[in-house]
Design a protein around this motif. Structure first.
Motif, PDB file in Angstrom:
ATOM      1  N   ALA A   1      -7.497   3.693  16.731  1.00  0.00           N
ATOM      2  CA  ALA A   1      -8.033   3.237  15.876  1.00  0.00           C
ATOM      3  C   ALA A   1      -8.566   3.777  14.627  1.00  0.00           C
ATOM      4  O   ALA A   1      -8.151   3.884  13.616  1.00  0.00           O
ATOM      5  N   ALA A   2      -9.570   3.660  14.380  1.00  0.00           N
ATOM      6  CA  ALA A   2     -11.243   3.712  13.493  1.00  0.00           C
ATOM      7  C   ALA A   2     -10.528   5.387  13.122  1.00  0.00           C
ATOM      8  O   ALA A   2     -10.558   5.542  12.030  1.00  0.00           O
ATOM      9  N   LEU A   3     -10.524   5.948  14.410  1.00  0.00           N
ATOM     10  CA  LEU A   3     -10.343   7.957  13.785  1.00  0.00           C
ATOM     11  C   LEU A   3      -9.136   7.743  12.917  1.00  0.00           C
ATOM     12  O   LEU A   3      -8.964   9.272  12.427  1.00  0.00           O
ATOM     13  N   LEU A   4      -8.063   7.469  13.837  1.00  0.00           N
ATOM     14  CA  LEU A   4      -6.588   7.523  12.686  1.00  0.00           C
ATOM     15  C   LEU A   4      -5.911   6.374  11.795  1.00  0.00           C
ATOM     16  O   LEU A   4      -5.062   6.965  11.736  1.00  0.00           O
ATOM     17  N   TRP A   5      -7.184   5.847  10.846  1.00  0.00           N
ATOM     18  CA  TRP A   5      -7.078   4.886  10.322  1.00  0.00           C
ATOM     19  C   TRP A   5      -5.704   5.516   8.992  1.00  0.00           C
ATOM     20  O   TRP A   5      -4.553   4.714   9.020  1.00  0.00           O
ATOM     21  N   ILE A   6      -5.950   6.577   8.719  1.00  0.00           N
ATOM     22  CA  ILE A   6      -5.019   6.759   7.639  1.00  0.00           C
ATOM     23  C   ILE A   6      -3.534   7.145   8.170  1.00  0.00           C
ATOM     24  O   ILE A   6      -2.498   7.323   7.307  1.00  0.00           O
ATOM     25  N   ILE A   7      -3.697   7.567   9.308  1.00  0.00           N
ATOM     26  CA  ILE A   7      -2.310   7.442   9.917  1.00  0.00           C
ATOM     27  C   ILE A   7      -1.313   5.826  10.836  1.00  0.00           C
ATOM     28  O   ILE A   7      -0.353   5.481  10.974  1.00  0.00           O
ATOM     29  N   THR A   8      -2.940   5.285  11.000  1.00  0.00           N
ATOM     30  CA  THR A   8      -2.591   3.789  12.299  1.00  0.00           C
ATOM     31  C   THR A   8      -2.579   3.161  10.767  1.00  0.00           C
ATOM     32  O   THR A   8      -1.336   1.815  10.820  1.00  0.00           O
ATOM     33  N   ILE A   9      -2.743   2.571   9.547  1.00  0.00           N
ATOM     34  CA  ILE A   9      -2.745   1.701   8.666  1.00  0.00           C
ATOM     35  C   ILE A   9      -0.701   1.259   8.173  1.00  0.00           C
ATOM     36  O   ILE A   9      -0.059   0.891   8.260  1.00  0.00           O
ATOM     37  N   PRO A  10      -1.010   2.620   7.701  1.00  0.00           N
ATOM     38  CA  PRO A  10       0.678   2.895   7.042  1.00  0.00           C
ATOM     39  C   PRO A  10       1.902   2.216   8.071  1.00  0.00           C
ATOM     40  O   PRO A  10       2.834   1.866   8.005  1.00  0.00           O
ATOM     41  N   LEU A  11       1.556   3.176   9.093  1.00  0.00           N
ATOM     42  CA  LEU A  11       2.360   2.610  10.858  1.00  0.00           C
ATOM     43  C   LEU A  11       2.478   1.300  10.715  1.00  0.00           C
ATOM     44  O   LEU A  11       3.531   0.932  11.331  1.00  0.00           O
ATOM     45  N   CYS A  12       1.189   0.849  11.058  1.00  0.00           N
ATOM     46  CA  CYS A  12       1.359  -0.453  11.189  1.00  0.00           C
ATOM     47  C   CYS A  12       2.153  -1.686  10.924  1.00  0.00           C
ATOM     48  O   CYS A  12       2.537  -2.180  10.430  1.00  0.00           O
ATOM     49  N   PHE A  13       2.039  -1.141   9.328  1.00  0.00           N
ATOM     50  CA  PHE A  13       2.681  -1.340   7.927  1.00  0.00           C
ATOM     51  C   PHE A  13       4.177  -1.352   8.248  1.00  0.00           C
ATOM     52  O   PHE A  13       5.290  -2.075   8.213  1.00  0.00           O
ATOM     53  N   LEU A  14       4.966  -0.177   8.635  1.00  0.00           N
ATOM     54  CA  LEU A  14       6.189  -0.567   8.603  1.00  0.00           C
ATOM     55  C   LEU A  14       6.679  -0.202  10.227  1.00  0.00           C
ATOM     56  O   LEU A  14       7.785  -1.463  10.213  1.00  0.00           O
ATOM     57  N   VAL A  15       5.693  -0.610  11.420  1.00  0.00           N
ATOM     58  CA  VAL A  15       6.299  -1.341  12.721  1.00  0.00           C
ATOM     59  C   VAL A  15       6.782  -3.013  12.748  1.00  0.00           C
ATOM     60  O   VAL A  15       7.749  -3.099  13.094  1.00  0.00           O
ATOM     61  N   VAL A  16       5.472  -3.273  11.360  1.00  0.00           N
ATOM     62  CA  VAL A  16       6.326  -4.552  11.762  1.00  0.00           C
ATOM     63  C   VAL A  16       7.026  -4.877   9.823  1.00  0.00           C
ATOM     64  O   VAL A  16       7.653  -6.021   9.889  1.00  0.00           O
ATOM     65  N   SER A  17       7.054  -4.841   8.895  1.00  0.00           N
ATOM     66  CA  SER A  17       7.837  -4.811   7.668  1.00  0.00           C
ATOM     67  C   SER A  17       8.894  -4.213   8.095  1.00  0.00           C
ATOM     68  O   SER A  17      10.061  -5.447   7.872  1.00  0.00           O
ATOM     69  N   ILE A  18       9.615  -3.521   8.710  1.00  0.00           N
ATOM     70  CA  ILE A  18      11.153  -3.464   8.683  1.00  0.00           C
ATOM     71  C   ILE A  18      11.997  -4.327   9.522  1.00  0.00           C
ATOM     72  O   ILE A  18      12.544  -4.665   9.484  1.00  0.00           O
ATOM     73  N   PRO A  19      11.356  -4.388  10.683  1.00  0.00           N
ATOM     74  CA  PRO A  19      11.744  -5.052  11.495  1.00  0.00           C
ATOM     75  C   PRO A  19      11.352  -6.894  11.403  1.00  0.00           C
ATOM     76  O   PRO A  19      12.174  -7.373  11.226  1.00  0.00           O
ATOM     77  N   THR A  20      10.296  -6.925  10.223  1.00  0.00           N
ATOM     78  CA  THR A  20      11.002  -8.401   9.649  1.00  0.00           C
ATOM     79  C   THR A  20      11.868  -8.581   9.217  1.00  0.00           C
ATOM     80  O   THR A  20      12.332  -9.423   8.886  1.00  0.00           O
ATOM     81  N   TYR A  21      11.846  -7.779   7.787  1.00  0.00           N
ATOM     82  CA  TYR A  21      13.145  -7.641   7.051  1.00  0.00           C
ATOM     83  C   TYR A  21      14.132  -8.059   7.712  1.00  0.00           C
ATOM     84  O   TYR A  21      15.339  -8.842   7.966  1.00  0.00           O
ATOM     85  N   LEU A  22      14.293  -7.454   9.036  1.00  0.00           N
ATOM     86  CA  LEU A  22      15.996  -7.014   9.540  1.00  0.00           C
ATOM     87  C   LEU A  22      16.169  -8.929  10.210  1.00  0.00           C
ATOM     88  O   LEU A  22      17.110  -9.470  10.442  1.00  0.00           O
ATOM     89  N   ILE A  23      14.458  -8.886  10.868  1.00  0.00           N
ATOM     90  CA  ILE A  23      15.090 -10.214  11.724  1.00  0.00           C
ATOM     91  C   ILE A  23      14.824 -11.409  10.782  1.00  0.00           C
ATOM     92  O   ILE A  23      15.691 -11.826  10.939  1.00  0.00           O
ATOM     93  N   GLN A  24      14.185 -12.122   9.409  1.00  0.00           N
ATOM     94  CA  GLN A  24      14.523 -12.402   8.501  1.00  0.00           C
ATOM     95  C   GLN A  24      16.167 -12.287   7.934  1.00  0.00           C
ATOM     96  O   GLN A  24      16.324 -13.651   7.766  1.00  0.00           O
ATOM     97  N   LYS A  25      16.434 -11.706   7.660  1.00  0.00           N
ATOM     98  CA  LYS A  25      17.679 -11.351   6.551  1.00  0.00           C
ATOM     99  C   LYS A  25      18.658 -11.164   7.314  1.00  0.00           C
ATOM    100  O   LYS A  25      19.557 -12.365   7.547  1.00  0.00           O
ATOM    101  N   HIS A  26      18.740 -10.858   8.723  1.00  0.00           N
ATOM    102  CA  HIS A  26      20.206 -10.911   9.997  1.00  0.00           C
ATOM    103  C   HIS A  26      19.477 -12.188  10.886  1.00  0.00           C
ATOM    104  O   HIS A  26      20.522 -12.726  11.419  1.00  0.00           O
ATOM    105  N   LEU A  27      18.351 -12.733  11.299  1.00  0.00           N
ATOM    106  CA  LEU A  27      19.450 -13.705  12.821  1.00  0.00           C
ATOM    107  C   LEU A  27      18.207 -14.836  11.915  1.00  0.00           C
ATOM    108  O   LEU A  27      18.804 -15.955  12.258  1.00  0.00           O
ATOM    109  N   HIS A  28      18.012 -14.049  10.617  1.00  0.00           N
ATOM    110  CA  HIS A  28      17.599 -16.172  10.036  1.00  0.00           C
ATOM    111  C   HIS A  28      18.360 -16.390   8.596  1.00  0.00           C
ATOM    112  O   HIS A  28      17.880 -17.518   9.105  1.00  0.00           O
TER     113      HIS A  28
END
Length: 114
Positions: A40-67
């Motif tokens: 991840a060290a060389l690809l931080w410009i891609i990794t950081i936004p990707l990690c944000f999206l990969v967690v925030s979108i599913p978490t939103y959907l889980i909290q909204k629809h399952l919880h």
């Protein structure tokens, strides 16, 4: 003289965790990818936004629809988890990570529980 009706007992309130456990597991899995910092060290410009999206979108959907959270609350938790996952270090082993797991209802982490 009138008599008052007998008081009605409220149904016992069921304890539900503030955060759905599936959302917490998603955060732990993606966050622990930062332990593999070499890739991840060389690809931080891609990794950081990707990690944000990969967690925030599913978490939103889980909290909204399952919880069953409101849109605002689900968006807030999704954004918080996205930021925690995007921080370029593993936070799940820290106090912040333990708080998240506690809110998710992992009661088996408490001392004296099996």
């Amino acid at each position: 003289m009138t008599t008052l009706p007998a008081p009605v007992e409220a149904a016992p309130k069921r304890e539900t965790p503030a955060i759905h456990p599936l959302a917490a597991v998603l955060l732990v899995v993606v966050d622990n990818l930062w332990l593999l910092a070499d890739w991840a060290a060389l690809l931080w410009i891609i990794t950081i936004p990707l990690c944000f999206l990969v967690v925030s979108i599913p978490t939103y959907l889980i909290q909204k629809h399952l919880h069953g959270d409101t849109t605002g609350r689900a968006l807030a938790i999704g954004s918080l988890f996205g930021v925690l996952a995007a921080v370029p270090l593993s936070i799940t082993g820290t106090t912040a990570g333990l708080i998240v797991l506690g809110y998710a209802g992992f009661r088996w982490l408490r001392p004296g529980r099996r």
